[in-house]
Design an enzyme around this catalytic site. Structure first.
Site, PDB file in Angstrom:
ATOM      1  N   LYS A  34       8.260  42.267  22.592  1.00  0.00           N
ATOM      2  CA  LYS A  34       8.436  40.946  23.208  1.00  0.00           C
ATOM      3  C   LYS A  34       8.511  39.870  22.124  1.00  0.00           C
ATOM      4  O   LYS A  34       8.179  40.131  20.960  1.00  0.00           O
ATOM      5  CB  LYS A  34       7.289  40.677  24.184  1.00  0.00           C
ATOM      6  CG  LYS A  34       5.931  40.567  23.534  1.00  0.00           C
ATOM      7  CD  LYS A  34       4.810  40.690  24.579  1.00  0.00           C
ATOM      8  CE  LYS A  34       3.473  40.453  23.939  1.00  0.00           C
ATOM      9  NZ  LYS A  34       2.360  40.990  24.704  1.00  0.00           N
ATOM     10  N   TYR A 251       0.602  13.763   2.712  1.00  0.00           N
ATOM     11  CA  TYR A 251       0.306  12.854   3.827  1.00  0.00           C
ATOM     12  C   TYR A 251      -1.200  12.734   4.050  1.00  0.00           C
ATOM     13  O   TYR A 251      -1.917  13.738   3.994  1.00  0.00           O
ATOM     14  CB  TYR A 251       0.935  13.372   5.118  1.00  0.00           C
ATOM     15  CG  TYR A 251       2.423  13.166   5.202  1.00  0.00           C
ATOM     16  CD1 TYR A 251       2.987  11.891   5.099  1.00  0.00           C
ATOM     17  CD2 TYR A 251       3.268  14.247   5.398  1.00  0.00           C
ATOM     18  CE1 TYR A 251       4.358  11.712   5.188  1.00  0.00           C
ATOM     19  CE2 TYR A 251       4.648  14.081   5.499  1.00  0.00           C
ATOM     20  CZ  TYR A 251       5.172  12.805   5.381  1.00  0.00           C
ATOM     21  OH  TYR A 251       6.518  12.631   5.478  1.00  0.00           O
TER      22      TYR A 251
HETATM   23  C1  LIG Z   1       1.586  42.035  24.115  1.00  0.00           C
HETATM   24  C2  LIG Z   1       1.076  43.150  24.912  1.00  0.00           C
HETATM   25  C3  LIG Z   1       0.706  44.365  24.302  1.00  0.00           C
HETATM   26  C4  LIG Z   1       0.658  44.546  22.808  1.00  0.00           C
HETATM   27  O1  LIG Z   1      -0.489  43.917  22.281  1.00  0.00           O
HETATM   28  P1  LIG Z   1      -0.849  43.983  20.734  1.00  0.00           P
HETATM   29  O2  LIG Z   1      -2.181  43.338  20.647  1.00  0.00           O
HETATM   30  O3  LIG Z   1       0.200  43.215  20.029  1.00  0.00           O
HETATM   31  O4  LIG Z   1      -0.850  45.409  20.351  1.00  0.00           O
HETATM   32  C5  LIG Z   1       0.350  45.409  25.130  1.00  0.00           C
HETATM   33  N1  LIG Z   1       0.327  45.268  26.482  1.00  0.00           N
HETATM   34  C6  LIG Z   1       0.653  44.120  27.086  1.00  0.00           C
HETATM   35  C7  LIG Z   1       0.598  44.029  28.564  1.00  0.00           C
HETATM   36  C8  LIG Z   1       1.024  43.021  26.325  1.00  0.00           C
HETATM   37  O5  LIG Z   1       1.331  41.867  26.939  1.00  0.00           O
END
Ligand SMILES: *Cc1c(COP(=O)(O)O)cnc(C)c1O
Length: 356
Positions: A34, A251
């Site tokens: 994702k 800044y």
């Molecule tokens: C993002 C996600 C993962 C992966 O999690 P990590 O901590 O990056 O390994 C697994 N399951 C679901 C439902 C997620 O949303």
């Protein structure tokens, strides 16, 4: 062109997948891609992990691209369908879909599909984000079993504290209690859970962050996990300022030199995805040494201490994170997690991804 680049080492991605497979033993791997593969580029990442049994993403559009790239194994839509009509596209692309609310249950019963679809029934065991209450599971399974549009069912949940000292016991106990009577596949473990809790590996594991070579834990480093960083965010020194004791940098003038100093200006800032909240002292690698940032990060630039790096000149290489500096260290110094920093790089769309 600005000297700022994110090198993506696809062989490290492949290496990390192999490591996950070794750790997870007999579990199948659903690689989580994702957010544009956590900022690493979706399709290139797909090619590097094509031996994964599955890929999890969010949208039908991404799934279509992944199929087009030739990936034939399981593709899971992690949040299921966002609209009823998407089910036809999901059928056509042979996708697995999460079902986490009543509306999505209705999408499945309000149609007549030629090819029934695989469903991952999401159970809310305590995270209170997505999923059905545990006491509805029997009813839902009965309903799915009776639905001719549904093929295989997988039971899943997601942990809130797999990376923290609370661990997963409460949620896993709840999951086991409501699913024990069934013979379906199950899937519960993110990176933290699959690494730390063998009892959570089950049929499918769902690693994300580990694949990209960062750590899900605050107290266990990526090095200890033995994953390799996939992204190296690199740039160059574009100016050098010799400042006197008592002079300020950047800044807000909130960094004041305690001694005479040599300050390097680096072409990378928060507009690129480097965190503005990175504190003075955040590690950064310049030329051949680890040094630290000073002052506030600007939109396009940040400041580094070159006092002990005599060889550094305009044009010297800088690594914000990668093989010398862990993205997790930068995150710790910025009050966030490596996940966010990695995602932000491609979200900014100012940093070219360069595949090596
Ligand atoms: C993002 C996600 C993962 C992966 O999690 P990590 O901590 O990056 O390994 C697994 N399951 C679901 C439902 C997620 O949303």
């Amino acid at each position: 062109m600005r000297p700022l680049k994110a090198y993506i080492d696809l062989s490290a991605l492949t290496f990390n997948l192999k490591l996950v497979k070794k750790i997870a033993k007999n579990s199948k791997v659903m690689a989580v891609l994702k957010a544009n593969a956590y900022g690493h580029g979706l399709i290139e990442s797909v090619k590097a992990i094509k031996s994964a049994e599955g890929i999890a993403i969010l949208t039908i559009e991404e799934a279509a691209k992944i199929r087009k790239a030739g990936f034939k194994n399981t593709i899971l839509l992690l949040e299921g369908l966002f609209a009823a009509e998407d089910i036809h596209q999901a059928e056509k692309l042979n996708l697995n879909i999460v079902v986490h609310n009543d509306q999505q249950m209705d999408y499945l019963s309000d149609v007549k599909l030629k090819n029934p679809i695989n469903v991952h029934l999401k159970i809310n065991t305590g995270m209170n984000r997505l999923g059905f209450p545990p006491d509805q599971v029997d009813y839902l399974i009965e309903n799915l079993n009776a639905n001719p549009n549904v093929s295989d069912v997988t039971l899943m949940t997601h942990f809130a504290t797999a990376d923290e000292k609370e661990g997963i016991t409460k949620q896993l106990d709840c999951f086991n209690r409501v699913t024990n009577n069934y013979n379906f596949s199950s899937s519960v473990a993110n990176s933290a859970a699959l690494y730390k809790f063998p009892e959570a590996r089950l049929d499918w594991v769902r690693p994300g962050i580990m694949l990209y070579g960062a750590s899900p834990f605050e107290d266990i480093s990526a090095k200890e996990i033995e994953v390799k960083p996939v992204m190296s965010l690199v740039s160059k020194i574009i100016a050098i300022q010799d400042i006197k004791k008592g002079q300020a940098v950047g800044y807000g003038s909130n960094f004041i030199a305690k001694n005479d100093m040599r300050i390097g200006i680096v072409a990378c800032g928060y507009g690129d995805g480097y965190p503005r909240h990175a504190k003075t002292g955040t590690p950064i690698f310049v030329h051949d040494k680890t040094t630290k940032t000073v002052g506030r990060v600007s939109m396009d630039m940040l400041y580094v201490d070159l006092s002990k790096i005599e060889k550094a000149v305009i044009g010297s290489k800088v690594e914000m994170w990668g093989n010398h500096i862990s993205v997790d260290e930068v995150a710790k110094n910025s009050g966030t997690v490596g996940y966010e920093l990695l995602c932000n790089i491609s979200a900014s769309s100012r940093v070219p991804l360069d595949y090596i």
